[in-house]
Design an enzyme around this catalytic site. Structure first.
Site, PDB file in Angstrom:
ATOM      1  N   THR A 116       0.860  -1.219  -0.134  1.00  0.00           N
ATOM      2  CA  THR A 116      -0.183  -0.065   0.114  1.00  0.00           C
ATOM      3  C   THR A 116       0.916   1.166   0.079  1.00  0.00           C
ATOM      4  OG1 THR A 116      -1.526   1.380   1.368  1.00  0.00           O
ATOM      5  CG2 THR A 116      -0.116  -0.099   2.541  1.00  0.00           C
ATOM      6  N   TYR A 140      -1.658   0.138  10.180  1.00  0.00           N
ATOM      7  CA  TYR A 140      -2.374  -0.447   9.099  1.00  0.00           C
ATOM      8  C   TYR A 140      -0.782  -0.331   8.047  1.00  0.00           C
ATOM      9  CZ  TYR A 140      -3.688  -1.037   4.209  1.00  0.00           C
ATOM     10  OH  TYR A 140      -3.587  -1.159   2.684  1.00  0.00           O
TER      11      TYR A 140
HETATM   12  N1  UFG Z   1     -12.500  11.618   2.312  1.00  0.00           N
HETATM   13  C1  UFG Z   1     -13.490  12.375   2.455  1.00  0.00           C
HETATM   14  N2  UFG Z   1     -14.644  12.120   2.913  1.00  0.00           N
HETATM   15  C2  UFG Z   1     -14.907  10.746   3.234  1.00  0.00           C
HETATM   16  C3  UFG Z   1     -14.057   9.867   2.961  1.00  0.00           C
HETATM   17  C4  UFG Z   1     -12.755  10.269   2.180  1.00  0.00           C
HETATM   18  O1  UFG Z   1     -13.268  13.725   2.768  1.00  0.00           O
HETATM   19  O2  UFG Z   1     -16.387  10.125   3.506  1.00  0.00           O
HETATM   20  C5  UFG Z   1     -11.248  11.928   1.839  1.00  0.00           C
HETATM   21  C6  UFG Z   1     -10.094  11.540   2.770  1.00  0.00           C
HETATM   22  O3  UFG Z   1      -9.916  12.373   3.758  1.00  0.00           O
HETATM   23  C7  UFG Z   1      -9.123  11.642   1.619  1.00  0.00           C
HETATM   24  C8  UFG Z   1      -9.517  11.084   0.602  1.00  0.00           C
HETATM   25  O4  UFG Z   1     -10.999  11.514   0.781  1.00  0.00           O
HETATM   26  O5  UFG Z   1      -8.557  12.844   1.806  1.00  0.00           O
HETATM   27  C9  UFG Z   1      -9.287   9.685   0.159  1.00  0.00           C
HETATM   28  O6  UFG Z   1      -9.872   8.972   1.290  1.00  0.00           O
HETATM   29  P1  UFG Z   1     -10.183   7.471   1.108  1.00  0.00           P
HETATM   30  O7  UFG Z   1     -10.596   7.061   2.578  1.00  0.00           O
HETATM   31  O8  UFG Z   1     -10.984   7.055   0.059  1.00  0.00           O
HETATM   32  O9  UFG Z   1      -8.734   6.882   0.821  1.00  0.00           O
HETATM   33  P2  UFG Z   1      -7.177   7.003   1.696  1.00  0.00           P
HETATM   34  O10 UFG Z   1      -6.323   7.871   0.650  1.00  0.00           O
HETATM   35  O11 UFG Z   1      -7.520   7.413   3.030  1.00  0.00           O
HETATM   36  O12 UFG Z   1      -6.762   5.709   1.578  1.00  0.00           O
HETATM   37  C10 UFG Z   1      -6.148   4.946   0.558  1.00  0.00           C
HETATM   38  C11 UFG Z   1      -6.632   3.264   0.819  1.00  0.00           C
HETATM   39  C12 UFG Z   1      -5.573   2.993   2.006  1.00  0.00           C
HETATM   40  C13 UFG Z   1      -4.265   3.130   2.015  1.00  0.00           C
HETATM   41  C14 UFG Z   1      -4.203   4.720   1.668  1.00  0.00           C
HETATM   42  C15 UFG Z   1      -2.670   5.020   1.424  1.00  0.00           C
HETATM   43  O13 UFG Z   1      -7.829   3.222   0.678  1.00  0.00           O
HETATM   44  O14 UFG Z   1      -5.829   1.336   2.039  1.00  0.00           O
HETATM   45  O15 UFG Z   1      -4.774   5.175   0.526  1.00  0.00           O
HETATM   46  O16 UFG Z   1      -2.576   6.436   2.047  1.00  0.00           O
HETATM   47  F1  UFG Z   1      -3.734   2.687   3.190  1.00  0.00           F
END
Ligand code: UFG
Length: 332
Positions: A116, A140
């Protein structure tokens, strides 16, 4: 080839299993169905088992005569990993150790690991190469980095054991035939949550933070369509089958979209102007996280076919409607 796929009933694993079936490989899925589904296994045979069950794992691997193992099974919710770190170290690290040990005992020499972008933590530059340092900021990401370190050391010690570690950025979208897709009721990912809000399953979408140092103040991520990610695995498998050595690759397109851009595109694709609320930052979100995927392109000849946010969202939307319908009126 004969391939064991752990987590093959889950979101990404099930797309891999379907593709391996199309390519004519023989597949055995090993999954405890904690978040996966039997219906999602479109090819091969399903063994319902836990990676903590070392005797079962050993029996399956020793009897199987596998050419390769692809290891998808893991917990993936970042904030849960902060609250329950031991659950993550147990399942993501200790169980991966069980699996690698069982591979060693059974003589399996090729291993593909789902890593990841979370191993990079909060990179200063935003765009990361595979040489950017490990700097995970949550259990994680740390649990995945530990598996990578273990694989590196093990492959150095056992010269004919080779692995490919694929560091996923933001995987989204679904099978074009709409047979499988993200099927977790507790999904937290931006595109899935937005689509469920468009369907009225959630009241509103929260945007976590609008004061980041980006053009519109929201976080930027590198969204990759699941089929392009799966093709990276196909290339990785070919690389190992051709006698290639152990490698690590970033899996993303090399450019990103802000949260606001994603939300606007979801509204456009769905035609629903759902409620959006701007809230505080979510802990541990890097402002910008983009893959430098030039290594994957140059070394494995990977060429993405779906580098198009609209396409990613359209496939996820078709799937989400089907999935929600299958659950009934009130379910999410
Ligand atoms: N976000 C929102 N509202 C939501 C959900 C997400 O504003 O309801 C934002 C988050 O704050 C972030 C972006 O959208 O800025 C993307 O968030 P996600 O939760 O979709 O994905 P992440 O980037 O947090 O996570 C992904 C993978 C993880 C991995 C990570 C690496 O899903 O498994 O990238 O940084 F660890």
């Amino acid at each position: 080839m004969k391939i064991l796929v752990t987590g093959g009933a889950g979101y990404i694993g099930s797309h891999m299993v379907a593709r391996l079936g199309e390519l004519g490989h023989e597949v055995v899925v090993y999954d405890n169905l904690s978040s996966g589904h039997e219906w999602a296994v479109l090819s091969g045979r399903l063994v319902v088992g836990d990676l903590a069950d070392r005797p079962l794992l050993k029996t399956v691997l020793s009897a199987g005569n596998f050419d390769a193992v692809m290891h998808f099974a893991a917990f993936i919710v970042v904030d849960e990993s902060v609250r329950e770190p031991l659950k993550y170290y147990r399942n993501n690290f200790a169980n991966a150790l069980n699996l690698v040990e069982a591979c060693h005992e059974a003589g399996v020499k090729k291993f593909i690991f789902s890593s990841t972008a979370a191993v990079y933590g909060m990179p200063e530059s935003g765009q990361v190469t595979e040489n950017s340092p490990f700097a995970a900021i949550n259990p994680y990401g740390e649990s995945k980095a530990m598996v990578e370190k273990m694989l590196k050391d093990f492959s150095s010690a056992v010269s004919d054991f080779n692995y490919v570690s694929l560091r996923y950025f933001n995987v989204a979208g679904a099978d074009e035939q709409v047979r499988i897709g993200q099927a977790r009721r507790d999904a937290t990912h931006l595109i899935t949550v937005s689509l469920r809000t468009a369907l009225g399953k959630r009241q509103e979408l929260n945007i976590f933070g609008t004061d980041y140092d980006t053009d519109d103040g929201t976080c930027i991520r590198d969204y990759i369509h699941i089929q392009d990610l799966i093709e990276a695995h196909v290339r990785a498998l070919d690389h190992l089958a051709d006698g290639g050595d152990s490698r690590v690759f970033n899996c993303g397109y090399g450019h990103g979209y802000s949260v606001k851009e994603v939300v606007a595109k979801v509204k456009k694709v769905t035609g629903v102007d759902f409620p959006v609320v701007e809230t505080d930052r979510r802990a541990g979100d890097p402002p910008v996280l983009i893959a430098d995927s030039s290594r994957l392109r140059s070394e494995l000849g990977w060429e993405p076919k779906h580098d198009d946010l609209g396409f990613i969202i359209k496939t996820a939307w078709k799937w989400e409607k089907k999935y929600q319908k299958s659950l009934g009126d009130n379910a999410e």
